[in-house]
Scaffold this motif. Structure first.
Motif, PDB file in Angstrom:
ATOM      1  N   CYS A 354       6.293 150.088  28.831  1.00  0.00           N
ATOM      2  CA  CYS A 354       7.007 150.150  30.107  1.00  0.00           C
ATOM      3  C   CYS A 354       6.112 150.678  31.214  1.00  0.00           C
ATOM      4  O   CYS A 354       6.436 150.557  32.387  1.00  0.00           O
ATOM      5  CB  CYS A 354       8.274 150.995  29.986  1.00  0.00           C
ATOM      6  SG  CYS A 354       7.987 152.773  30.140  1.00  0.00           S
ATOM      7  N   GLY A 355       4.991 151.310  30.833  1.00  0.00           N
ATOM      8  CA  GLY A 355       4.005 151.728  31.826  1.00  0.00           C
ATOM      9  C   GLY A 355       4.206 153.126  32.381  1.00  0.00           C
ATOM     10  O   GLY A 355       3.467 153.546  33.280  1.00  0.00           O
ATOM     11  N   GLN A 356       5.193 153.869  31.859  1.00  0.00           N
ATOM     12  CA  GLN A 356       5.428 155.214  32.415  1.00  0.00           C
ATOM     13  C   GLN A 356       4.321 156.208  32.073  1.00  0.00           C
ATOM     14  O   GLN A 356       4.007 157.080  32.866  1.00  0.00           O
ATOM     15  CB  GLN A 356       6.734 155.789  31.857  1.00  0.00           C
ATOM     16  CG  GLN A 356       7.987 155.312  32.508  1.00  0.00           C
ATOM     17  CD  GLN A 356       9.169 156.172  32.090  1.00  0.00           C
ATOM     18  OE1 GLN A 356       9.652 156.995  32.843  1.00  0.00           O
ATOM     19  NE2 GLN A 356       9.651 155.980  30.875  1.00  0.00           N
ATOM     20  N   CYS A 357       3.776 156.133  30.837  1.00  0.00           N
ATOM     21  CA  CYS A 357       2.757 157.132  30.456  1.00  0.00           C
ATOM     22  C   CYS A 357       1.366 156.498  30.415  1.00  0.00           C
ATOM     23  O   CYS A 357       1.197 155.403  29.866  1.00  0.00           O
ATOM     24  CB  CYS A 357       3.003 157.760  29.085  1.00  0.00           C
ATOM     25  SG  CYS A 357       4.602 157.554  28.376  1.00  0.00           S
ATOM     26  N   CYS A 360      -0.283 155.255  26.959  1.00  0.00           N
ATOM     27  CA  CYS A 360       0.286 154.017  26.432  1.00  0.00           C
ATOM     28  C   CYS A 360      -0.043 152.851  27.359  1.00  0.00           C
ATOM     29  O   CYS A 360      -0.513 151.801  26.925  1.00  0.00           O
ATOM     30  CB  CYS A 360       1.792 154.183  26.256  1.00  0.00           C
ATOM     31  SG  CYS A 360       2.661 152.663  25.828  1.00  0.00           S
ATOM     32  N   THR A 398       2.869 160.608  24.257  1.00  0.00           N
ATOM     33  CA  THR A 398       3.647 159.729  25.128  1.00  0.00           C
ATOM     34  C   THR A 398       5.125 160.121  25.103  1.00  0.00           C
ATOM     35  O   THR A 398       5.553 160.884  24.249  1.00  0.00           O
ATOM     36  CB  THR A 398       3.508 158.255  24.669  1.00  0.00           C
ATOM     37  OG1 THR A 398       3.901 158.168  23.304  1.00  0.00           O
ATOM     38  CG2 THR A 398       2.086 157.757  24.826  1.00  0.00           C
ATOM     39  N   CYS A 400       7.789 158.158  24.575  1.00  0.00           N
ATOM     40  CA  CYS A 400       8.597 157.544  23.516  1.00  0.00           C
ATOM     41  C   CYS A 400       7.701 157.059  22.383  1.00  0.00           C
ATOM     42  O   CYS A 400       6.471 157.025  22.524  1.00  0.00           O
ATOM     43  CB  CYS A 400       9.449 156.411  24.101  1.00  0.00           C
ATOM     44  SG  CYS A 400       8.663 154.795  24.052  1.00  0.00           S
TER      45      CYS A 400
HETATM   46 FE1  SF4 Z   1       6.750 153.599  28.286  1.00  0.00          FE
HETATM   47 FE2  SF4 Z   1       7.146 154.635  25.879  1.00  0.00          FE
HETATM   48 FE3  SF4 Z   1       4.788 153.500  26.463  1.00  0.00          FE
HETATM   49 FE4  SF4 Z   1       5.439 155.797  27.586  1.00  0.00          FE
HETATM   50  S1  SF4 Z   1       5.127 155.432  25.378  1.00  0.00           S
HETATM   51  S2  SF4 Z   1       4.577 153.993  28.621  1.00  0.00           S
HETATM   52  S3  SF4 Z   1       7.650 155.603  27.827  1.00  0.00           S
HETATM   53  S4  SF4 Z   1       6.769 152.474  26.372  1.00  0.00           S
END
Ligand code: SF4
Ligand code: NAI
Length: 441
Positions: A354-357, A360, A398, A400
């Motif tokens: 999803c690009g939040q962290c 990741c 991360t 998630c």
């Molecule tokens: Fe998104 Fe989860 Fe990846 Fe963080 S670890 S960028 S919340 S998908």
């Protein structure tokens, strides 16, 4: 032969519809459950030892007992049907062929949790299944098992089906809740867990389709009887979706006492490997869990047959073991190239992040590009170390588990198949023209 609890009636013609389902004992567990108290039902589920079937294996009864119960605040049950883990298709089978089993499990579970409004969040790609579920909901309602004052007990329940839009991350429970609330499916930081602050900040239990379906046989048999099936903390039966290089791909119900070898080679299950090829490796629990080479797959560290259950598959930790995960069992024969397979998974996780962290978002793309380089015969020995370093910096850093899920397959591939990575680097010409599997195994 494994005992069948979930799929015992799957072969009956018309079982998808209320009439046949009811005629074959369906909804008797609801009648039994509504004569019990919610507390008694939670106790039965705890006693059964049922563990979440979505992948994490968290004890279901414990999760239910964590549900906060503030006065005057509604609670919800949300069924996670966003089954998107590569290699996993057991929930699809349940929903498509025995939808009333899920609806029956939801009625019992919602009653136990004190929820009057429950949801099924289903992955967008399962485009034909919401209609099947909605028809089952209508049939259950027409027969007094849903709606107001179910069976005259005063319990009200409505179930809604929500379609996802095709994002893997929406299977992560908090991203799912965000999406259900109409927002972008970005995972939330935990704690607070959904059991305390979930859908619209209300206490919410999120359970997988198979977990909720398993509530029906638990109530039919009683938690104690259910717990006698299986072994140790792997109680009851488990659905496995088997795919890859096997003669009989499909969905199987096992009782978690059978060995991995029996599962792969017996005619009752996968029926062996086509064309007499050798077993090379297996990813037994969906793409996120570590790949294991054949020698570690079939035996545990003390030389005993490895069994198809939570403890045995994990024997030795990630150094020599793997995970039961979501039950997506993928077999690779001697012709398959682990580097190519790992590259394909890395591309998937990079696409679905999803690009939040930062670890990741950036790390998954970085791993994919390095794997692509190695697979194309342009890698160096330092690339293997760099790949190892990147995955180790994603894991545990991360919001998630998608980050971990992207890191583990890479770590396991390097740990167990380093020679294969080296072969790609030492044979650039060959690996541009053929698979390592065909050439080097
Ligand atoms: Fe998104 Fe989860 Fe990846 Fe963080 S670890 S960028 S919340 S998908
Ligand atoms: P998790 O271990 O974080 O949580 C498991 C469950 O227990 C969650 O519902 C969580 O809310 C609950 N929980 C844990 N501690 C709690 C506490 N102290 N209080 C209240 N509740 C608590 O794992 P998660 O993120 O739910 O699942 C990860 C797994 O999902 C992976 O192992 C992977 O195998 C699997 N997965 C399955 C997919 C599928 O398609 N079936 C897709 C992607 C991943």
């Amino acid at each position: 032969m494994s005992r069948k609890l979930l799929l015992k009636n799957a072969h009956i013609e018309g079982i998808r519809f209320f009439e046949a389902y009811r005629k074959n004992g369906g909804y008797a567990a609801v009648e039994k459950a509504l004569r019990m108290t919610p507390e008694e039902l939670v106790e039965q589920v705890k006693t059964s030892g049922l563990r979440g079937r979505g992948g994490a294996g968290f004890p279901t009864g414990m999760k239910w007992s964590f549900l906060a119960k503030p006065e005057g605040v509604p609670r919800h049950l949300v069924v996670n049907a966003d089954e998107s883990e590569p290699g996993t298709f057991k929930d699809r089978y349940l929903m498509e062929y025995i939808p009333h089993l899920l609806i029956e499990g939801m009625i019992i579970s919602s009653f136990a949790l004190g929820a009057n409004l429950s949801f099924i969040y289903i992955r967008g790609e399962y485009s034909w299944i919401p209609d099947i579920l909605e028809q089952a909901i209508e049939e259950a309602k027409a027969n007094g098992f849903l709606g107001k004052n179910i069976l005259g007990t005063g319990f009200d329940l409505e179930i809604f089906v929500q379609r996802g839009a095709g994002a893997y991350i929406c299977g992560e429970e908090t991203a799912l809740l965000e999406s259900l609330e109409g927002k972008r499916g970005n995972p939330r930081l935990k704690p607070p867990f959904p059991a305390v602050k979930g859908l619209w900040e209300r206490p919410t239990v999120v359970n997988n389709v198979e977990t909720i379906a398993a509530i029906v046989p638990i109530i039919e048999l009683g938690g104690e009887e259910y717990a006698k099936i299986g072994v140790g903390k792997s109680t009851g039966t488990k659905l496995i979706s088997a795919c890859g290089n096997i003669n009989k791909p499909g969905v199987y119900e096992i009782d978690m006492t059978i060995s991995v070898e029996e599962f792969i080679y017996s005619d009752e299950y996968c029926g062996g490997i086509p064309n007499g090829k050798r077993l090379k490796a297996c990813i037994p629990g969906g793409s996120s869990v570590p790949i294991l080479p054949a020698n570690l797959l079939l035996k545990t560290m003390n030389g005993e047959p490895r069994l198809m259950n939570y403890e045995s598959l994990a024997d030795g930790g990630f150094a020599t073991g793997t995970m039961m995960g979501s039950g997506g069992f993928e077999v690779l024969d001697e012709d398959q190239c682990v580097v190519k397979h790992t590259m394909s998974l890395a591309r998937f996780y990079n696409h679905e992040s999803c690009g939040q962290c930062t670890p990741c978002r950036e790390g998954t793309g970085w791993m994919y590009r390095i794997l692509q380089k190695i697979e194309n015969g342009q890698g160096t020995m330092q690339d293997i170390d760099l790949l190892w370093d990147i995955q180790s910096k994603i894991e545990g850093n991360t919001i998630c588990p998608l980050g971990d899920a992207a890191a583990w397959p890479v770590a396991a591939a390097i740990r167990h198949f380093r020679d294969e990575f080296e072969w790609h680097i030492l044979n650039p010409e060959l690996c541009r023209t053929q698979n390592y599997g065909l050439a080097g195994y």
